[in-house]
Design a protein around this motif. Structure first.
Motif, PDB file in Angstrom:
ATOM      1  N   ALA A  26      20.382  -3.189   4.890  1.00 58.11           N
ATOM      2  CA  ALA A  26      19.347  -4.087   5.417  1.00 58.11           C
ATOM      3  C   ALA A  26      17.943  -3.541   5.157  1.00 58.11           C
ATOM      4  CB  ALA A  26      19.565  -4.280   6.915  1.00 58.11           C
ATOM      5  N   ARG A  27      17.821  -2.626   4.218  1.00 52.91           N
ATOM      6  CA  ARG A  27      16.524  -1.992   3.971  1.00 52.91           C
ATOM      7  C   ARG A  27      15.495  -2.984   3.449  1.00 52.91           C
ATOM      8  NH1 ARG A  27      16.794   2.992   0.303  1.00 52.91           N
ATOM      9  NH2 ARG A  27      17.739   3.926   2.125  1.00 52.91           N
ATOM     10  N   GLU A  28      15.901  -3.879   2.565  1.00 56.67           N
ATOM     11  CA  GLU A  28      14.966  -4.857   1.992  1.00 56.67           C
ATOM     12  C   GLU A  28      14.329  -5.711   3.086  1.00 56.67           C
ATOM     13  OE1 GLU A  28      13.996  -5.375  -1.231  1.00 56.67           O
ATOM     14  OE2 GLU A  28      15.136  -3.612  -1.851  1.00 56.67           O
ATOM     15  N   GLU A  29      15.151  -6.202   4.009  1.00 59.48           N
ATOM     16  CA  GLU A  29      14.634  -7.044   5.089  1.00 59.48           C
ATOM     17  C   GLU A  29      13.708  -6.249   6.007  1.00 59.48           C
ATOM     18  OE1 GLU A  29      18.069  -6.766   4.570  1.00 59.48           O
ATOM     19  OE2 GLU A  29      18.221  -8.584   3.360  1.00 59.48           O
ATOM     20  N   THR A  30      14.089  -5.009   6.273  1.00 57.75           N
ATOM     21  CA  THR A  30      13.271  -4.168   7.138  1.00 57.75           C
ATOM     22  C   THR A  30      11.920  -3.889   6.491  1.00 57.75           C
ATOM     23  OG1 THR A  30      15.287  -3.122   7.980  1.00 57.75           O
ATOM     24  CG2 THR A  30      13.213  -1.976   8.398  1.00 57.75           C
ATOM     25  N   ILE A  31      11.917  -3.582   5.210  1.00 55.62           N
ATOM     26  CA  ILE A  31      10.658  -3.307   4.502  1.00 55.62           C
ATOM     27  C   ILE A  31       9.784  -4.554   4.474  1.00 55.62           C
ATOM     28  CG2 ILE A  31       9.668  -2.756   2.244  1.00 55.62           C
ATOM     29  CD1 ILE A  31      11.993  -0.808   1.855  1.00 55.62           C
ATOM     30  N   ALA A  32      10.402  -5.727   4.280  1.00 55.47           N
ATOM     31  CA  ALA A  32       9.631  -6.980   4.284  1.00 55.47           C
ATOM     32  C   ALA A  32       8.988  -7.210   5.651  1.00 55.47           C
ATOM     33  CB  ALA A  32      10.535  -8.147   3.909  1.00 55.47           C
ATOM     34  N   ALA A  33       9.733  -6.933   6.721  1.00 59.21           N
ATOM     35  CA  ALA A  33       9.195  -7.103   8.071  1.00 59.21           C
ATOM     36  C   ALA A  33       8.059  -6.104   8.324  1.00 59.21           C
ATOM     37  CB  ALA A  33      10.303  -6.923   9.106  1.00 59.21           C
ATOM     38  N   ILE A  34       8.223  -4.871   7.851  1.00 59.14           N
ATOM     39  CA  ILE A  34       7.182  -3.854   8.015  1.00 59.14           C
ATOM     40  C   ILE A  34       5.916  -4.276   7.274  1.00 59.14           C
ATOM     41  CG2 ILE A  34       6.530  -1.482   7.385  1.00 59.14           C
ATOM     42  CD1 ILE A  34       9.470  -0.708   7.964  1.00 59.14           C
ATOM     43  N   GLU A  35       6.080  -4.758   6.045  1.00 56.01           N
ATOM     44  CA  GLU A  35       4.921  -5.204   5.265  1.00 56.01           C
ATOM     45  C   GLU A  35       4.190  -6.346   5.962  1.00 56.01           C
ATOM     46  OE1 GLU A  35       6.488  -6.172   1.420  1.00 56.01           O
ATOM     47  OE2 GLU A  35       6.324  -4.122   0.701  1.00 56.01           O
ATOM     48  N   GLN A  36       4.951  -7.285   6.513  1.00 55.91           N
ATOM     49  CA  GLN A  36       4.350  -8.424   7.207  1.00 55.91           C
ATOM     50  C   GLN A  36       3.555  -7.950   8.431  1.00 55.91           C
ATOM     51  OE1 GLN A  36       7.201 -11.241   8.681  1.00 55.91           O
ATOM     52  NE2 GLN A  36       5.675 -12.846   8.927  1.00 55.91           N
ATOM     53  N   LEU A  37       4.135  -7.042   9.202  1.00 53.22           N
ATOM     54  CA  LEU A  37       3.445  -6.528  10.388  1.00 53.22           C
ATOM     55  C   LEU A  37       2.205  -5.724  10.004  1.00 53.22           C
ATOM     56  CD1 LEU A  37       6.494  -5.490  12.592  1.00 53.22           C
ATOM     57  CD2 LEU A  37       4.884  -7.350  13.036  1.00 53.22           C
ATOM     58  N   LEU A  38       2.301  -4.931   8.943  1.00 53.74           N
ATOM     59  CA  LEU A  38       1.136  -4.166   8.505  1.00 53.74           C
ATOM     60  C   LEU A  38       0.022  -5.086   8.009  1.00 53.74           C
ATOM     61  CD1 LEU A  38       2.819  -1.170   6.646  1.00 53.74           C
ATOM     62  CD2 LEU A  38       1.588  -1.101   8.823  1.00 53.74           C
ATOM     63  N   LYS A  39       0.395  -6.158   7.334  1.00 51.89           N
ATOM     64  CA  LYS A  39      -0.596  -7.126   6.869  1.00 51.89           C
ATOM     65  C   LYS A  39      -1.287  -7.786   8.066  1.00 51.89           C
ATOM     66  CE  LYS A  39      -1.129 -11.249   4.047  1.00 51.89           C
ATOM     67  NZ  LYS A  39      -0.458 -12.298   3.293  1.00 51.89           N
ATOM     68  N   ARG A  40      -0.488  -8.166   9.054  1.00 52.37           N
ATOM     69  CA  ARG A  40      -1.039  -8.803  10.259  1.00 52.37           C
ATOM     70  C   ARG A  40      -1.970  -7.833  10.992  1.00 52.37           C
ATOM     71  NH1 ARG A  40      -3.410 -12.610  12.557  1.00 52.37           N
ATOM     72  NH2 ARG A  40      -2.981 -12.902  14.749  1.00 52.37           N
ATOM     73  N   ARG A  41      -1.569  -6.578  11.074  1.00 57.29           N
ATOM     74  CA  ARG A  41      -2.421  -5.568  11.719  1.00 57.29           C
ATOM     75  C   ARG A  41      -3.738  -5.411  10.982  1.00 57.29           C
ATOM     76  NH1 ARG A  41      -0.095   0.077  12.434  1.00 57.29           N
ATOM     77  NH2 ARG A  41      -2.098   0.385  13.384  1.00 57.29           N
ATOM     78  N   GLY A  42      -3.686  -5.410   9.653  1.00 55.12           N
ATOM     79  CA  GLY A  42      -4.905  -5.297   8.857  1.00 55.12           C
ATOM     80  C   GLY A  42      -5.860  -6.440   9.123  1.00 55.12           C
ATOM     81  N   GLU A  43      -5.305  -7.646   9.221  1.00 53.36           N
ATOM     82  CA  GLU A  43      -6.135  -8.818   9.509  1.00 53.36           C
ATOM     83  C   GLU A  43      -6.779  -8.701  10.883  1.00 53.36           C
ATOM     84  OE1 GLU A  43      -3.352 -12.006   9.120  1.00 53.36           O
ATOM     85  OE2 GLU A  43      -3.344 -11.922   6.928  1.00 53.36           O
ATOM     86  N   LEU A  44      -6.005  -8.230  11.856  1.00 57.06           N
ATOM     87  CA  LEU A  44      -6.537  -8.101  13.215  1.00 57.06           C
ATOM     88  C   LEU A  44      -7.588  -6.990  13.297  1.00 57.06           C
ATOM     89  CD1 LEU A  44      -3.266  -8.578  15.285  1.00 57.06           C
ATOM     90  CD2 LEU A  44      -5.210 -10.150  15.158  1.00 57.06           C
ATOM     91  N   ILE A  45      -7.384  -5.921  12.569  1.00 54.47           N
ATOM     92  CA  ILE A  45      -8.350  -4.823  12.592  1.00 54.47           C
ATOM     93  C   ILE A  45      -9.692  -5.291  12.036  1.00 54.47           C
ATOM     94  CG2 ILE A  45      -8.891  -2.595  11.507  1.00 54.47           C
ATOM     95  CD1 ILE A  45      -5.921  -1.857  11.920  1.00 54.47           C
ATOM     96  N   GLU A  46      -9.645  -6.155  11.019  1.00 57.30           N
ATOM     97  CA  GLU A  46     -10.886  -6.690  10.458  1.00 57.30           C
ATOM     98  C   GLU A  46     -11.632  -7.568  11.461  1.00 57.30           C
ATOM     99  OE1 GLU A  46      -9.905  -8.708   6.849  1.00 57.30           O
ATOM    100  OE2 GLU A  46      -9.399  -6.854   5.795  1.00 57.30           O
ATOM    101  N   GLN A  47     -10.915  -8.162  12.408  1.00 52.93           N
ATOM    102  CA  GLN A  47     -11.532  -9.050  13.395  1.00 52.93           C
ATOM    103  C   GLN A  47     -12.095  -8.303  14.602  1.00 52.93           C
ATOM    104  OE1 GLN A  47      -8.645 -12.001  14.517  1.00 52.93           O
ATOM    105  NE2 GLN A  47      -8.308 -12.677  12.412  1.00 52.93           N
ATOM    106  N   LEU A  48     -11.826  -7.008  14.713  1.00 51.32           N
ATOM    107  CA  LEU A  48     -12.311  -6.233  15.857  1.00 51.32           C
ATOM    108  C   LEU A  48     -13.831  -6.142  15.852  1.00 51.32           C
ATOM    109  CD1 LEU A  48      -9.854  -3.213  15.966  1.00 51.32           C
ATOM    110  CD2 LEU A  48      -9.965  -5.113  17.557  1.00 51.32           C
ATOM    111  N   SER A  49     -14.401  -6.293  17.027  1.00 49.53           N
ATOM    112  CA  SER A  49     -15.844  -6.128  17.163  1.00 49.53           C
ATOM    113  C   SER A  49     -16.158  -5.653  18.588  1.00 49.53           C
ATOM    114  CB  SER A  49     -16.576  -7.439  16.868  1.00 49.53           C
ATOM    115  OG  SER A  49     -16.183  -8.434  17.780  1.00 49.53           O
TER     116      SER A  49
END
Length: 117
Positions: A26-49
């Motif tokens: 299940a490594r492929e699915e786990t890596i895809a989920a990790i990438e999605q969460l990291l992308k979402r975190r990056g977007e949220l970090i850019e919105q911090l003020s």
């Protein structure tokens, strides 16, 4: 919900995902989920003020502590993948040598060096 609270939730979700052992199947699915969460975190970090409330500052301190563990877990996952790739390459080479054993045979048989002159 504030951006900091949403970022904290995504960070906790990523932490929980990395705490589970990663199964090879299940490594492929786990890596895809990790990438999605990291992308979402990056977007949220850019919105911090700033300014941040006391509660948001506390969540920030918790996220910093979680980020250290997350970084370690991601490094372990990367090393695990590298080891698997190395083992796969070795297995492939061994299989190739079994199929064609004389492919890399480079012998020096029959050659000599004459010192006389």
């Amino acid at each position: 919900m504030s951006v900091v609270a949403e970022l904290w939730n995504v960070t906790k979700e990523l932490y929980a995902l990395l705490e589970k052992p990663v199964v090879k199947e299940a490594r492929e699915e786990t890596i895809a989920a990790i990438e999605q969460l990291l992308k979402r975190r990056g977007e949220l970090i850019e919105q911090l003020s700033p300014p941040y409330s006391e509660e948001e500052q506390q969540l920030g301190r918790e996220m910093v502590a979680l980020n250290q563990t997350i970084a370690q877990k991601l490094t372990q996952l990367k090393q695990q993948i590298q080891q698997d790739l190395k083992a796969l390459k070795q297995k492939k080479k061994a299989n190739q040598n079994y199929t064609n054993p004389y492919q890399e045979a480079f012998s020096m048989d029959g050659m000599f060096y004459d010192k006389k002159r």
